[in-house]
Design a protein around this motif. Structure first.
Motif, PDB file in Angstrom:
ATOM      1  N   ARG A 117       0.831  -1.213   0.000  1.00  0.00           N
ATOM      2  CA  ARG A 117       0.000   0.000   0.000  1.00  0.00           C
ATOM      3  C   ARG A 117       0.868   1.267   0.000  1.00  0.00           C
ATOM      4  O   ARG A 117       0.478   2.298   0.553  1.00  0.00           O
ATOM      5  CB  ARG A 117      -0.937   0.004   1.220  1.00  0.00           C
ATOM      6  N   TRP A 118       2.031   1.193  -0.681  1.00  0.00           N
ATOM      7  CA  TRP A 118       2.927   2.351  -0.618  1.00  0.00           C
ATOM      8  C   TRP A 118       2.341   3.581  -1.294  1.00  0.00           C
ATOM      9  O   TRP A 118       2.658   4.705  -0.916  1.00  0.00           O
ATOM     10  CB  TRP A 118       4.322   2.011  -1.120  1.00  0.00           C
ATOM     11  N   HIS A 119       1.463   3.375  -2.274  1.00  0.00           N
ATOM     12  CA  HIS A 119       0.827   4.517  -2.922  1.00  0.00           C
ATOM     13  C   HIS A 119      -0.092   5.245  -1.948  1.00  0.00           C
ATOM     14  O   HIS A 119      -0.147   6.486  -1.943  1.00  0.00           O
ATOM     15  CB  HIS A 119       0.052   4.063  -4.160  1.00  0.00           C
ATOM     16  N   ASP A 120      -0.790   4.477  -1.103  1.00  0.00           N
ATOM     17  CA  ASP A 120      -1.656   5.105  -0.112  1.00  0.00           C
ATOM     18  C   ASP A 120      -0.841   5.810   0.976  1.00  0.00           C
ATOM     19  O   ASP A 120      -1.180   6.921   1.407  1.00  0.00           O
ATOM     20  CB  ASP A 120      -2.564   4.058   0.535  1.00  0.00           C
ATOM     21  N   TYR A 121       0.217   5.153   1.430  1.00  0.00           N
ATOM     22  CA  TYR A 121       1.045   5.771   2.470  1.00  0.00           C
ATOM     23  C   TYR A 121       1.782   7.005   1.950  1.00  0.00           C
ATOM     24  O   TYR A 121       1.936   8.001   2.677  1.00  0.00           O
ATOM     25  CB  TYR A 121       2.023   4.748   3.054  1.00  0.00           C
ATOM     26  N   HIS A 122       2.227   6.961   0.702  1.00  0.00           N
ATOM     27  CA  HIS A 122       2.873   8.143   0.128  1.00  0.00           C
ATOM     28  C   HIS A 122       1.889   9.309   0.076  1.00  0.00           C
ATOM     29  O   HIS A 122       2.251  10.453   0.409  1.00  0.00           O
ATOM     30  CB  HIS A 122       3.390   7.838  -1.279  1.00  0.00           C
ATOM     31  N   ARG A 123       0.661   9.028  -0.325  1.00  0.00           N
ATOM     32  CA  ARG A 123      -0.355  10.083  -0.356  1.00  0.00           C
ATOM     33  C   ARG A 123      -0.599  10.648   1.051  1.00  0.00           C
ATOM     34  O   ARG A 123      -0.744  11.864   1.230  1.00  0.00           O
ATOM     35  CB  ARG A 123      -1.659   9.533  -0.936  1.00  0.00           C
ATOM     36  N   ASP A 124      -0.622   9.763   2.049  1.00  0.00           N
ATOM     37  CA  ASP A 124      -0.816  10.226   3.424  1.00  0.00           C
ATOM     38  C   ASP A 124       0.331  11.122   3.877  1.00  0.00           C
ATOM     39  O   ASP A 124       0.107  12.138   4.557  1.00  0.00           O
ATOM     40  CB  ASP A 124      -0.927   9.027   4.365  1.00  0.00           C
ATOM     41  N   VAL A 125       1.555  10.736   3.521  1.00  0.00           N
ATOM     42  CA  VAL A 125       2.718  11.544   3.926  1.00  0.00           C
ATOM     43  C   VAL A 125       2.662  12.921   3.295  1.00  0.00           C
ATOM     44  O   VAL A 125       2.854  13.949   3.964  1.00  0.00           O
ATOM     45  CB  VAL A 125       4.027  10.816   3.557  1.00  0.00           C
ATOM     46  N   THR A 126       2.392  12.967   1.982  1.00  0.00           N
ATOM     47  CA  THR A 126       2.361  14.270   1.302  1.00  0.00           C
ATOM     48  C   THR A 126       1.177  15.120   1.772  1.00  0.00           C
ATOM     49  O   THR A 126       1.212  16.347   1.664  1.00  0.00           O
ATOM     50  CB  THR A 126       2.292  14.089  -0.224  1.00  0.00           C
ATOM     51  N   ALA A 127       0.143  14.482   2.311  1.00  0.00           N
ATOM     52  CA  ALA A 127      -1.003  15.221   2.841  1.00  0.00           C
ATOM     53  C   ALA A 127      -0.764  15.701   4.273  1.00  0.00           C
ATOM     54  O   ALA A 127      -1.631  16.371   4.855  1.00  0.00           O
ATOM     55  CB  ALA A 127      -2.249  14.357   2.791  1.00  0.00           C
ATOM     56  N   GLY A 128       0.372  15.335   4.860  1.00  0.00           N
ATOM     57  CA  GLY A 128       0.714  15.806   6.203  1.00  0.00           C
ATOM     58  C   GLY A 128       0.234  14.921   7.329  1.00  0.00           C
ATOM     59  O   GLY A 128       0.387  15.271   8.509  1.00  0.00           O
ATOM     60  N   ARG A 129      -0.314  13.737   7.018  1.00  0.00           N
ATOM     61  CA  ARG A 129      -0.855  12.892   8.077  1.00  0.00           C
ATOM     62  C   ARG A 129       0.248  12.318   8.962  1.00  0.00           C
ATOM     63  O   ARG A 129       0.024  12.120  10.167  1.00  0.00           O
ATOM     64  CB  ARG A 129      -1.703  11.760   7.473  1.00  0.00           C
ATOM     65  N   SER A 133       0.872  12.714  13.099  1.00  0.00           N
ATOM     66  CA  SER A 133       0.636  11.461  13.797  1.00  0.00           C
ATOM     67  C   SER A 133       1.088  11.531  15.259  1.00  0.00           C
ATOM     68  O   SER A 133       2.165  12.049  15.564  1.00  0.00           O
ATOM     69  CB  SER A 133       1.388  10.325  13.095  1.00  0.00           C
ATOM     70  N   PRO A 134       0.297  10.991  16.200  1.00  0.00           N
ATOM     71  CA  PRO A 134       0.706  10.970  17.609  1.00  0.00           C
ATOM     72  C   PRO A 134       1.740   9.898  17.922  1.00  0.00           C
ATOM     73  O   PRO A 134       2.302   9.881  19.018  1.00  0.00           O
ATOM     74  CB  PRO A 134      -0.609  10.688  18.344  1.00  0.00           C
ATOM     75  N   ILE A 135       1.988   8.978  16.956  1.00  0.00           N
ATOM     76  CA  ILE A 135       3.018   7.956  17.119  1.00  0.00           C
ATOM     77  C   ILE A 135       4.016   8.040  15.964  1.00  0.00           C
ATOM     78  O   ILE A 135       3.820   8.808  15.024  1.00  0.00           O
ATOM     79  CB  ILE A 135       2.402   6.548  17.220  1.00  0.00           C
ATOM     80  N   PHE A 136       5.053   7.204  16.012  1.00  0.00           N
ATOM     81  CA  PHE A 136       6.161   7.344  15.065  1.00  0.00           C
ATOM     82  C   PHE A 136       5.853   6.861  13.653  1.00  0.00           C
ATOM     83  O   PHE A 136       6.642   7.097  12.735  1.00  0.00           O
ATOM     84  CB  PHE A 136       7.402   6.605  15.601  1.00  0.00           C
ATOM     85  N   CYS A 137       4.740   6.169  13.443  1.00  0.00           N
ATOM     86  CA  CYS A 137       4.448   5.605  12.120  1.00  0.00           C
ATOM     87  C   CYS A 137       2.957   5.731  11.831  1.00  0.00           C
ATOM     88  O   CYS A 137       2.177   6.197  12.668  1.00  0.00           O
ATOM     89  CB  CYS A 137       4.888   4.146  12.042  1.00  0.00           C
TER      90      CYS A 137
END
Length: 313
Positions: A117-129, A133-137
């Motif tokens: 799901r790297w496409h979803d996680y990349h989108r989350d990172v670029t969206a600032g999620r 995040s309250p935890i490290f990942c």
């Protein structure tokens, strides 16, 4: 002799060594694209025509009195009226095997992308999620570990075999569907069994009357819940509205396609809707590595040279 290449833009020739092609005939005319209404004038005096996707129907073939050889700059010859060419004693040659490294590589990349799901996680990172995040990942999208999972292959030619090899390198168990032409082999299983047991299914069969819309509503319903579907073969293998429904319902874990039934797709294509989860679509570019395109062009040149030997010998 004069040659015409009707759609060089499909090959991006400026990145390739074209010297052998240019030397193969006395004269070449190169066109980036050719519209249907431009075909007749462009091939009217040609001895050899190269086409990747430009359609050469009976009218075009019959309107080219000097035409002796059609080189399809691809594997499929469905853009050429083969009966019309045969009636005129015009040779038709295609090229096989040129994408034997590129397509399996792309297929593996799509499997890995869906599983991680790297496409979803990349989108989350670029969206600032991640920043918020309250935890490290981030753990919002489920990741499939491929080791130990079943990889189902439908179509076990050269590309299917190479994808199977890559799957085994990831410690996946490879299942191969029985042939559509009735050849029974001990190491293959019925399609329904493959659908029920596979965690990932990858399509590598040709498009034919037997396989058109193979992946329909019943096929998708028979797949293991949460399974992944990969298609780097032909868009017509898949009933696209049915696939969209299966993804929206959550029955499938994801799908990754490099081909669609219409290319380029219309803006209202059912798989271009923005609400379909875990769907990856790449623009028919599994084959486009520079090395692959060079092998394809070299194959066209080889076909021309072999045809010339037969003509002159």
């Amino acid at each position: 002799m004069r040659g015409v290449f009707l759609d060089t833009l499909t090959m991006k020739l400026e990145e390739l060594d074209t010297s052998a092609l240019e030397k193969s005939l006395d004269r070449w005319d190169f066109y980036e694209t050719t519209a249907p209404e431009e075909i007749a004038a462009r091939i009217n005096e040609a001895d050899v025509v190269i086409s990747n996707k430009v359609v050469l129907d009976r009218a075009a073939i019959d309107g080219a009195p000097q035409l002796k050889l059609i080189c399809v700059c691809a594997t499929g010859t469905n853009n050429v009226d083969l009966d019309a060419a045969k009636a005129r004693n015009i040779a038709v040659r295609n090229v096989q095997g040129y994408a034997g490294a590129s397509v399996p590589q792309h297929t593996l990349a799509l499997i890995l992308a869906l599983a991680t799901r790297w496409h979803d996680y990349h989108r989350d990172v670029t969206a600032g999620r991640w920043t918020r995040s309250p935890i490290f990942c981030l753990l919002d999208h489920p990741v499939m570990e491929l080791a130990g999972k079943n990889l189902g292959i439908i179509g076990y030619g050269d590309l299917g075999q190479k994808v199977a090899q890559l799957g085994r390198a990831l410690d996946m168990n490879v299942l191969v569907a029985e042939s559509f032409v009735g050849h029974r082999q001990a190491d293959r299983i019925p399609l329904q069994q493959l659908l029920a047991e596979s965690d990932v299914i990858s399509l590598h069969c040709p498009l034919s009357e037997q396989t058109e819309n193979l992946v329909d509503k019943d096929f998708l319903a028979a797949m293991k819940p949460g399974a992944l579907l990969i298609n780097t073969a032909r868009g017509g293998l898949v009933d696209e509205p049915a696939l969209a429904d299966a993804l929206r319902s959550g029955h499938l874990g994801g799908a990754a396609l490099d081909v669609l039934s219409a290319e380029p797709p219309p803006v209202d294509h059912p798989l271009l809707a923005k609400d379909i989860p875990n769907l990856i679509i790449t623009p028919h570019n599994a084959w486009i590595s520079r090395e692959s395109r060079q092998r394809l062009l070299d194959g066209v040149v080889k076909n021309i040279e072999e045809w010339k030997k037969g003509e002159m010998g």
